[in-house]
Design an enzyme around this catalytic site. Structure first.
Site, PDB file in Angstrom:
ATOM      1  N   ALA A  83       0.786  -1.143   0.095  1.00 57.96           N
ATOM      2  CA  ALA A  83      -0.168  -0.094  -0.208  1.00 57.96           C
ATOM      3  C   ALA A  83       0.859   1.310   0.049  1.00 57.96           C
ATOM      4  CB  ALA A  83      -0.794   0.064   1.268  1.00 57.96           C
ATOM      5  N   SER A 110      -2.168  -2.517  -5.352  1.00 62.37           N
ATOM      6  CA  SER A 110      -2.980  -2.951  -4.005  1.00 62.37           C
ATOM      7  C   SER A 110      -4.560  -1.906  -4.264  1.00 62.37           C
ATOM      8  CB  SER A 110      -2.380  -2.257  -2.803  1.00 62.37           C
ATOM      9  OG  SER A 110      -3.122  -2.223  -1.477  1.00 62.37           O
ATOM     10  N   TYR A 132      -9.099  -5.950  -1.427  1.00 58.90           N
ATOM     11  CA  TYR A 132      -9.739  -5.866   0.063  1.00 58.90           C
ATOM     12  C   TYR A 132     -10.956  -5.664  -0.139  1.00 58.90           C
ATOM     13  CZ  TYR A 132      -5.047  -5.260   2.352  1.00 58.90           C
ATOM     14  OH  TYR A 132      -3.671  -5.424   2.568  1.00 58.90           O
ATOM     15  N   THR A 158      -7.370 -10.766  -0.885  1.00 60.06           N
ATOM     16  CA  THR A 158      -6.381 -10.781   0.547  1.00 60.06           C
ATOM     17  C   THR A 158      -7.630 -10.899   1.553  1.00 60.06           C
ATOM     18  OG1 THR A 158      -4.691  -9.545  -0.391  1.00 60.06           O
ATOM     19  CG2 THR A 158      -5.205  -9.740   2.235  1.00 60.06           C
ATOM     20  N   LYS A 233      -5.105 -14.586  -1.295  1.00 54.44           N
ATOM     21  CA  LYS A 233      -3.860 -14.458  -0.562  1.00 54.44           C
ATOM     22  C   LYS A 233      -3.804 -14.450   0.993  1.00 54.44           C
ATOM     23  CE  LYS A 233      -0.246 -10.986  -0.290  1.00 54.44           C
ATOM     24  NZ  LYS A 233      -0.323 -10.462   1.230  1.00 54.44           N
ATOM     25  N   HIS A 257       1.067 -12.290   5.704  1.00 52.90           N
ATOM     26  CA  HIS A 257       1.081 -10.593   5.629  1.00 52.90           C
ATOM     27  C   HIS A 257       2.132 -10.019   5.859  1.00 52.90           C
ATOM     28  CE1 HIS A 257      -2.220  -7.755   4.284  1.00 52.90           C
ATOM     29  NE2 HIS A 257      -1.488  -7.037   4.708  1.00 52.90           N
ATOM     30  N   GLY A 290       8.846 -13.004   3.640  1.00 52.11           N
ATOM     31  CA  GLY A 290      10.137 -13.017   4.031  1.00 52.11           C
ATOM     32  C   GLY A 290      11.394 -13.486   2.909  1.00 52.11           C
ATOM     33  N   ILE A 291      10.840 -13.362   1.564  1.00 53.05           N
ATOM     34  CA  ILE A 291      11.701 -13.636   0.385  1.00 53.05           C
ATOM     35  C   ILE A 291      12.891 -12.489   0.577  1.00 53.05           C
ATOM     36  CG2 ILE A 291      11.772 -14.042  -2.050  1.00 53.05           C
ATOM     37  CD1 ILE A 291      10.606 -16.549  -0.477  1.00 53.05           C
ATOM     38  N   GLY A 311       7.995  -8.595  -1.498  1.00 51.54           N
ATOM     39  CA  GLY A 311       7.352  -7.032  -1.034  1.00 51.54           C
ATOM     40  C   GLY A 311       8.397  -6.167  -0.652  1.00 51.54           C
TER      41      GLY A 311
END
Length: 382
Positions: A83, A110, A132, A158, A233, A257, A290-291, A311
């Site tokens: 976002a 987003s 959303y 999501t 997601k 998330h 975490g990537i 992300g």
């Protein structure tokens, strides 16, 4: 010793971005919920995954190309929805979407983008729309129609945000959006700009806009409402994955998330194998949360994922250098993935998904100085 000023890893971009951004904006992107247990667990879970490389394989034509949702991609990667990207650079989502297009991967815009959907799609490349579910059902479905009309190629629903998790950094900062940044895709009477009491204005705005009553019926309604591929997601439970497949989703994103919702939720990499088993190849499965490197992408593939969502590293690149910085992050990821695949004996993504993995128990750390245990899952192959 001479050291290059050019960042060579995502961690280099992280350090540079943390020095550039105002502290409250850095906390907004870097922080997690609660004690940030899950935020830390995402990295720890990936670091416990070790790969069993193959040798005497011809990797002279090693290729990172793959497909996501049936479309060719240069990397098995999509840009995750983030976002309010104009917080980090004036060009915001325009810059990151152009970077994704340059790298040949999908960009996920987003609902809370600070740039309208139409302008993001105009930047070129493949664009997915992250949805959303709002309190107003009609407004939600209008967003879907708007994404379709703009040329988005998938809807990413999501489902793990009935309201925003307690992100203590934002609460302590009483975080609010600056005047030049807004949710460009939704008409709202609520505001994320006004500090009111000891709270995050962004969290207050989210609670006022999002539907906490979201159920499986909404997914069924969305599936009936659009002919675009539907991605769900925010799943961590294999039972939910089975139910999502029964509802006709095209892909599942295994995600907590980024550690920003339920603190102590299971790490994505730990949840992934059970969801792969539950899905049994009936839809694509991507890993989010975490990537940080090409090696992490290879780990996810070896655990059975079709690909990953990226992300925070893309946002670090955006903050440091706008479109050029975001492109640099993605080029580094491509270089790292190609290197890791070749050294693991994988000539293509299909071979990467056949790699065996060895996992450390959660009580051990690869950096903790203890002797590494024998393979825990050395016989496992997905």
């Amino acid at each position: 010793m001479h050291r290059s000023a050019e960042p060579e890893t995502a961690a280099d971009f992280e350090s540079a971005a943390s020095a550039l951004l105002p502290p409250e904006i850095w906390d907004f992107v870097a922080g997690g919920s609660g004690a940030e247990t899950t935020l830390a667990a995402n990295r720890a879970a990936l670091d416990r995954v070790f790969l069993v490389p193959r040798v005497l394989q011809d990797v002279s034509s090693c290729s990172t190309r793959s497909t996501l949702l049936g479309r060719p991609v240069e990397l098995p990667v999509a840009a995750a929805p983030v976002a309010y990207q104009r917080l980090f650079h004036p060009d915001g989502e325009r810059a990151t979407s152009r970077a994704a297009a340059s790298a040949g991967i999908p960009f996920t815009v987003s609902t809370l983008s600070s740039v309208p959907i139409e302008q993001v799609v105009e930047a070129g490349g493949s664009v997915w729309f992250q949805l959303y579910w709002l309190r107003d059902d009609a407004a939600t479905l209008d967003l879907v129609r708007r994404a379709e009309a703009a040329g988005c190629e998938a809807i990413v629903l999501t489902v793990d945000v009935p309201w925003m998790g307690r992100r203590l950094r934002d609460i302590r900062n009483r975080f609010a959006l600056p005047a030049h940044v807004r949710a460009a895709n939704i008409a709202t009477t609520a505001t994320a700009h006004e500090r009111a009491g000891a709270a995050s204005a962004v969290a207050t705005h989210t609670s006022q806009e999002f539907a906490s009553r979201l159920t499986w019926a909404a997914l069924a309604r969305l599936r009936a409402h659009t002919d675009l591929p539907v991605v769900i997601k925010g799943l961590l439970a294999p039972e939910d994955a089975e139910r999502a497949v029964d509802h006709g989703v095209n892909a599942i994103v295994v995600s907590n998330h980024g550690g920003r919702q339920l603190d102590a939720a299971v790490a994505g990499a730990d949840a992934l194998p059970d969801i792969i088993e539950a899905v049994r190849g009936r839809c694509e499965v991507l890993l989010d949360s975490g990537i940080r490197s090409g090696t992490d992408v290879l780990r996810a593939l070896a655990l059975g994922a079709s690909g990953v969502l990226l992300g925070r590293p893309l946002i670090w690149g955006l903050a440091v250098g706008g479109e050029r910085g975001a492109i640099r992050v993605l080029r580094l990821l491509e270089t790292e993935l190609h290197d890791a695949m070749g050294l693991a004996g994988c000539e293509n993504v299909a071979a990467a998904r056949r790699l065996r993995t060895s996992r450390l128990p959660a009580t051990h750390s690869a950096r903790g100085g203890e002797p590494l245990p024998g393979p825990v899952q050395a016989g496992t192959s997905y």
